[in-house]
Design an enzyme around this catalytic site. Structure first.
Site, PDB file in Angstrom:
ATOM      1  N   GLU A   1      90.499  58.658  -8.411  1.00  0.00           N
ATOM      2  CA  GLU A   1      89.148  58.223  -8.775  1.00  0.00           C
ATOM      3  C   GLU A   1      89.151  56.721  -9.006  1.00  0.00           C
ATOM      4  O   GLU A   1      89.902  56.219  -9.859  1.00  0.00           O
ATOM      5  CB  GLU A   1      88.675  58.916 -10.060  1.00  0.00           C
ATOM      6  CG  GLU A   1      87.273  58.452 -10.450  1.00  0.00           C
ATOM      7  CD  GLU A   1      86.807  58.916 -11.829  1.00  0.00           C
ATOM      8  OE1 GLU A   1      87.626  59.452 -12.586  1.00  0.00           O
ATOM      9  OE2 GLU A   1      85.612  58.707 -12.117  1.00  0.00           O
TER      10      GLU A   1
ATOM     11  N   GLN B   1      82.891  36.180  -4.931  1.00  0.00           N
ATOM     12  CA  GLN B   1      82.375  37.325  -4.164  1.00  0.00           C
ATOM     13  C   GLN B   1      81.974  36.910  -2.746  1.00  0.00           C
ATOM     14  O   GLN B   1      81.744  35.738  -2.476  1.00  0.00           O
ATOM     15  CB  GLN B   1      81.163  37.938  -4.889  1.00  0.00           C
ATOM     16  CG  GLN B   1      81.585  38.719  -6.124  1.00  0.00           C
ATOM     17  CD  GLN B   1      80.414  39.255  -6.932  1.00  0.00           C
ATOM     18  OE1 GLN B   1      79.263  39.210  -6.490  1.00  0.00           O
ATOM     19  NE2 GLN B   1      80.696  39.740  -8.118  1.00  0.00           N
ATOM     20  N   VAL B   2      81.893  37.914  -1.889  1.00  0.00           N
ATOM     21  CA  VAL B   2      81.472  37.763  -0.493  1.00  0.00           C
ATOM     22  C   VAL B   2      82.381  36.787   0.281  1.00  0.00           C
ATOM     23  O   VAL B   2      81.941  36.073   1.174  1.00  0.00           O
ATOM     24  CB  VAL B   2      79.966  37.379  -0.371  1.00  0.00           C
ATOM     25  CG1 VAL B   2      79.421  37.835   0.995  1.00  0.00           C
ATOM     26  CG2 VAL B   2      79.140  38.035  -1.441  1.00  0.00           C
ATOM     27  N   LYS B   3      83.659  36.748  -0.126  1.00  0.00           N
ATOM     28  CA  LYS B   3      84.649  35.961   0.624  1.00  0.00           C
ATOM     29  C   LYS B   3      85.675  36.893   1.254  1.00  0.00           C
ATOM     30  O   LYS B   3      86.708  36.432   1.747  1.00  0.00           O
ATOM     31  CB  LYS B   3      85.396  35.015  -0.327  1.00  0.00           C
ATOM     32  CG  LYS B   3      84.557  33.919  -0.949  1.00  0.00           C
ATOM     33  CD  LYS B   3      85.455  33.082  -1.879  1.00  0.00           C
ATOM     34  CE  LYS B   3      84.687  31.963  -2.545  1.00  0.00           C
ATOM     35  NZ  LYS B   3      85.539  31.286  -3.562  1.00  0.00           N
TER      36      LYS B   3
ATOM     37  N   TYR C   1      87.398  39.242  -0.503  1.00  0.00           N
ATOM     38  CA  TYR C   1      88.405  39.737  -1.450  1.00  0.00           C
ATOM     39  C   TYR C   1      88.215  41.215  -1.770  1.00  0.00           C
ATOM     40  O   TYR C   1      89.183  41.962  -1.919  1.00  0.00           O
ATOM     41  CB  TYR C   1      88.388  38.928  -2.751  1.00  0.00           C
ATOM     42  CG  TYR C   1      88.884  37.512  -2.607  1.00  0.00           C
ATOM     43  CD1 TYR C   1      89.965  37.211  -1.787  1.00  0.00           C
ATOM     44  CD2 TYR C   1      88.283  36.472  -3.314  1.00  0.00           C
ATOM     45  CE1 TYR C   1      90.427  35.906  -1.665  1.00  0.00           C
ATOM     46  CE2 TYR C   1      88.735  35.164  -3.200  1.00  0.00           C
ATOM     47  CZ  TYR C   1      89.804  34.890  -2.364  1.00  0.00           C
ATOM     48  OH  TYR C   1      90.251  33.594  -2.254  1.00  0.00           O
TER      49      TYR C   1
ATOM     50  N   THR D   1      87.110  43.548   0.132  1.00  0.00           N
ATOM     51  CA  THR D   1      87.643  44.322   1.258  1.00  0.00           C
ATOM     52  C   THR D   1      89.163  44.335   1.224  1.00  0.00           C
ATOM     53  O   THR D   1      89.799  45.378   1.414  1.00  0.00           O
ATOM     54  CB  THR D   1      87.156  43.697   2.581  1.00  0.00           C
ATOM     55  OG1 THR D   1      85.734  43.704   2.562  1.00  0.00           O
ATOM     56  CG2 THR D   1      87.673  44.449   3.788  1.00  0.00           C
TER      57      THR D   1
ATOM     58  N   ASN E   1      73.851  49.373  -6.482  1.00  0.00           N
ATOM     59  CA  ASN E   1      73.902  48.122  -5.704  1.00  0.00           C
ATOM     60  C   ASN E   1      75.258  47.905  -5.027  1.00  0.00           C
ATOM     61  O   ASN E   1      75.445  46.921  -4.323  1.00  0.00           O
ATOM     62  CB  ASN E   1      73.496  46.909  -6.549  1.00  0.00           C
ATOM     63  CG  ASN E   1      74.388  46.760  -7.759  1.00  0.00           C
ATOM     64  OD1 ASN E   1      75.419  47.428  -7.855  1.00  0.00           O
ATOM     65  ND2 ASN E   1      74.006  45.903  -8.692  1.00  0.00           N
ATOM     66  N   ALA E   2      76.213  48.820  -5.250  1.00  0.00           N
ATOM     67  CA  ALA E   2      77.519  48.676  -4.607  1.00  0.00           C
ATOM     68  C   ALA E   2      77.736  49.716  -3.510  1.00  0.00           C
ATOM     69  O   ALA E   2      78.802  49.758  -2.896  1.00  0.00           O
ATOM     70  CB  ALA E   2      78.631  48.767  -5.653  1.00  0.00           C
TER      71      ALA E   2
ATOM     72  N   GLY F   1      76.493  49.787  -0.605  1.00  0.00           N
ATOM     73  CA  GLY F   1      76.709  49.081   0.674  1.00  0.00           C
ATOM     74  C   GLY F   1      78.156  48.634   0.822  1.00  0.00           C
ATOM     75  O   GLY F   1      78.774  48.814   1.875  1.00  0.00           O
TER      76      GLY F   1
HETATM   77  N1  ACO Z   1      75.823  45.423  -1.515  1.00  0.00           N
HETATM   78  C1  ACO Z   1      75.930  45.494  -0.165  1.00  0.00           C
HETATM   79  N2  ACO Z   1      76.913  44.941   0.530  1.00  0.00           N
HETATM   80  C2  ACO Z   1      77.833  44.254  -0.172  1.00  0.00           C
HETATM   81  C3  ACO Z   1      77.791  44.114  -1.573  1.00  0.00           C
HETATM   82  C4  ACO Z   1      76.736  44.735  -2.238  1.00  0.00           C
HETATM   83  N3  ACO Z   1      76.621  44.658  -3.572  1.00  0.00           N
HETATM   84  N4  ACO Z   1      78.857  43.373  -1.967  1.00  0.00           N
HETATM   85  C5  ACO Z   1      79.516  43.046  -0.847  1.00  0.00           C
HETATM   86  N5  ACO Z   1      78.887  43.588   0.215  1.00  0.00           N
HETATM   87  C6  ACO Z   1      79.264  43.506   1.602  1.00  0.00           C
HETATM   88  C7  ACO Z   1      79.545  42.108   2.066  1.00  0.00           C
HETATM   89  O1  ACO Z   1      78.372  41.474   2.545  1.00  0.00           O
HETATM   90  C8  ACO Z   1      80.547  42.357   3.179  1.00  0.00           C
HETATM   91  O2  ACO Z   1      79.913  42.756   4.360  1.00  0.00           O
HETATM   92  P1  ACO Z   1      80.413  42.230   5.793  1.00  0.00           P
HETATM   93  O3  ACO Z   1      81.802  42.810   5.935  1.00  0.00           O
HETATM   94  O4  ACO Z   1      79.431  42.807   6.739  1.00  0.00           O
HETATM   95  O5  ACO Z   1      80.413  40.751   5.715  1.00  0.00           O
HETATM   96  C9  ACO Z   1      81.337  43.560   2.654  1.00  0.00           C
HETATM   97  O6  ACO Z   1      80.494  44.212   1.723  1.00  0.00           O
HETATM   98  C10 ACO Z   1      82.605  43.190   1.950  1.00  0.00           C
HETATM   99  O7  ACO Z   1      82.421  42.045   1.193  1.00  0.00           O
HETATM  100  P2  ACO Z   1      83.603  41.365   0.405  1.00  0.00           P
HETATM  101  O8  ACO Z   1      83.442  39.879   0.439  1.00  0.00           O
HETATM  102  O9  ACO Z   1      84.891  41.906   0.872  1.00  0.00           O
HETATM  103  O10 ACO Z   1      83.320  41.924  -1.045  1.00  0.00           O
HETATM  104  P3  ACO Z   1      83.374  41.143  -2.442  1.00  0.00           P
HETATM  105  O11 ACO Z   1      84.620  40.331  -2.542  1.00  0.00           O
HETATM  106  O12 ACO Z   1      82.091  40.460  -2.699  1.00  0.00           O
HETATM  107  O13 ACO Z   1      83.512  42.382  -3.427  1.00  0.00           O
HETATM  108  C11 ACO Z   1      82.252  43.803  -4.883  1.00  0.00           C
HETATM  109  C12 ACO Z   1      82.543  43.398  -3.436  1.00  0.00           C
HETATM  110  C13 ACO Z   1      83.542  44.298  -5.534  1.00  0.00           C
HETATM  111  C14 ACO Z   1      81.217  44.916  -4.892  1.00  0.00           C
HETATM  112  C15 ACO Z   1      81.744  42.541  -5.627  1.00  0.00           C
HETATM  113  O14 ACO Z   1      80.593  42.063  -5.003  1.00  0.00           O
HETATM  114  C16 ACO Z   1      81.468  42.756  -7.082  1.00  0.00           C
HETATM  115  O15 ACO Z   1      82.345  42.587  -7.937  1.00  0.00           O
HETATM  116  N6  ACO Z   1      80.219  43.127  -7.444  1.00  0.00           N
HETATM  117  C17 ACO Z   1      79.822  43.302  -8.824  1.00  0.00           C
HETATM  118  C18 ACO Z   1      80.523  44.478  -9.466  1.00  0.00           C
HETATM  119  C19 ACO Z   1      80.224  45.794  -8.764  1.00  0.00           C
HETATM  120  O16 ACO Z   1      79.095  46.096  -8.445  1.00  0.00           O
HETATM  121  N7  ACO Z   1      81.297  46.585  -8.572  1.00  0.00           N
HETATM  122  C20 ACO Z   1      81.224  47.932  -8.045  1.00  0.00           C
HETATM  123  C21 ACO Z   1      80.663  48.803  -9.085  1.00  0.00           C
HETATM  124  S1  ACO Z   1      80.923  50.495  -8.822  1.00  0.00           S
HETATM  125  C22 ACO Z   1      82.472  50.792  -9.309  1.00  0.00           C
HETATM  126  O17 ACO Z   1      83.176  49.931  -9.808  1.00  0.00           O
HETATM  127  C23 ACO Z   1      83.008  52.187  -9.166  1.00  0.00           C
END
Ligand code: ACO
Length: 187
Positions: free
Chosen positions: A89, A100-102, A104, A106, A138-139, A141
């Protein structure tokens, strides 16, 4: 940038890193009670994958497990393996807002899948075939892009009652396949 898997094993350096990770989760998941985040991150049954880099201006002399204060936590994933049920889990997953969105997020998820594969190879009793998570709406996606789906293929009796139901979260499932290279690129 480097990855490290740790858990609360009474090591001071690991405790420092886990507190830093907990702070990233609390900042990025403001609706999640802080006490709950601490409880799970510090729970010895939970594992955490950290993404670390040297603190700005610090020339590192040791690895993070030996000198935690030289490093900053950029992001991470905390998960709990349920080995008897062969699933894990994902409790929390986050990356600091300025990073974010760099890519990391992934890299973290791909690394986690690779770590679980390696663990299964070393000890078949630790085989995990599915990752489940309650994704914040919001996550969804982000998790979809990491191979998670709202269709739960894991048989209900393998997970029901083992993981807590969260209000406002969407249960998502990711099947793991030990034939897939998840980090077949520089990481
Ligand atoms: N909604 C939709 N798409 C997203 C989101 C989002 N919130 N965040 C990232 N993506 C997409 C990116 O655009 C990217 O798409 P692409 O491959 O087409 O370019 C893909 O997902 C991967 O993006 P990364 O840059 O690898 O992701 P990032 O480093 O930003 O990490 C994360 C993603 C962990 C969700 C980050 O944005 C974050 O910390 N968000 C706030 C905390 C959060 O919501 N965490 C998840 C909660 S649920 C849980 O923990 C069980």
């Amino acid at each position: 940038i480097q990855f490290l898997v740790i858990h609360n094993d009474a090591s001071l350096e690991h405790a420092i890193l886990l507190v830093d990770l907990k702070n990233v989760f609390s900042m990025q998941l403001p609706n999640m009670p802080k006490e709950y985040i601490v409880k799970l991150v510090m729970d010895p049954r939970h594992r955490s994958l950290l993404l670390l880099r040297p603190r700005p201006g610090v020339k590192t002399t040791k690895q993070p497990s030996e000198s935690a204060l030289e490093y900053e936590v950029v992001g991470g994933i905390t998960w709990r393996p349920f080995y008897a049920q062969r699933f894990g889990e994902v409790a929390f997953c986050a990356v600091s807002s300025s990073d974010q969105v760099k890519g990391y997020g992934t890299r973290l998820m791909n690394r986690l899948k690779e770590i679980l594969k390696d663990e299964a190879k070393e000890n078949p009793a630790h085989t995990i075939t599915h990752l489940l998570t309650y994704a914040d709406n919001n996550a969804v996606g982000y998790f979809s892009k990491q191979g998670f789906s709202k269709d739960i293929l894991l048989e209900r009796e393998r997970w029901y009652g083992f993981i807590k139901d969260y209000d406002g979260g969407t249960l998502m499932d990711c099947c793991l396949d030990n034939r897939i290279p998840y980090t077949d690129f520089p990481s």
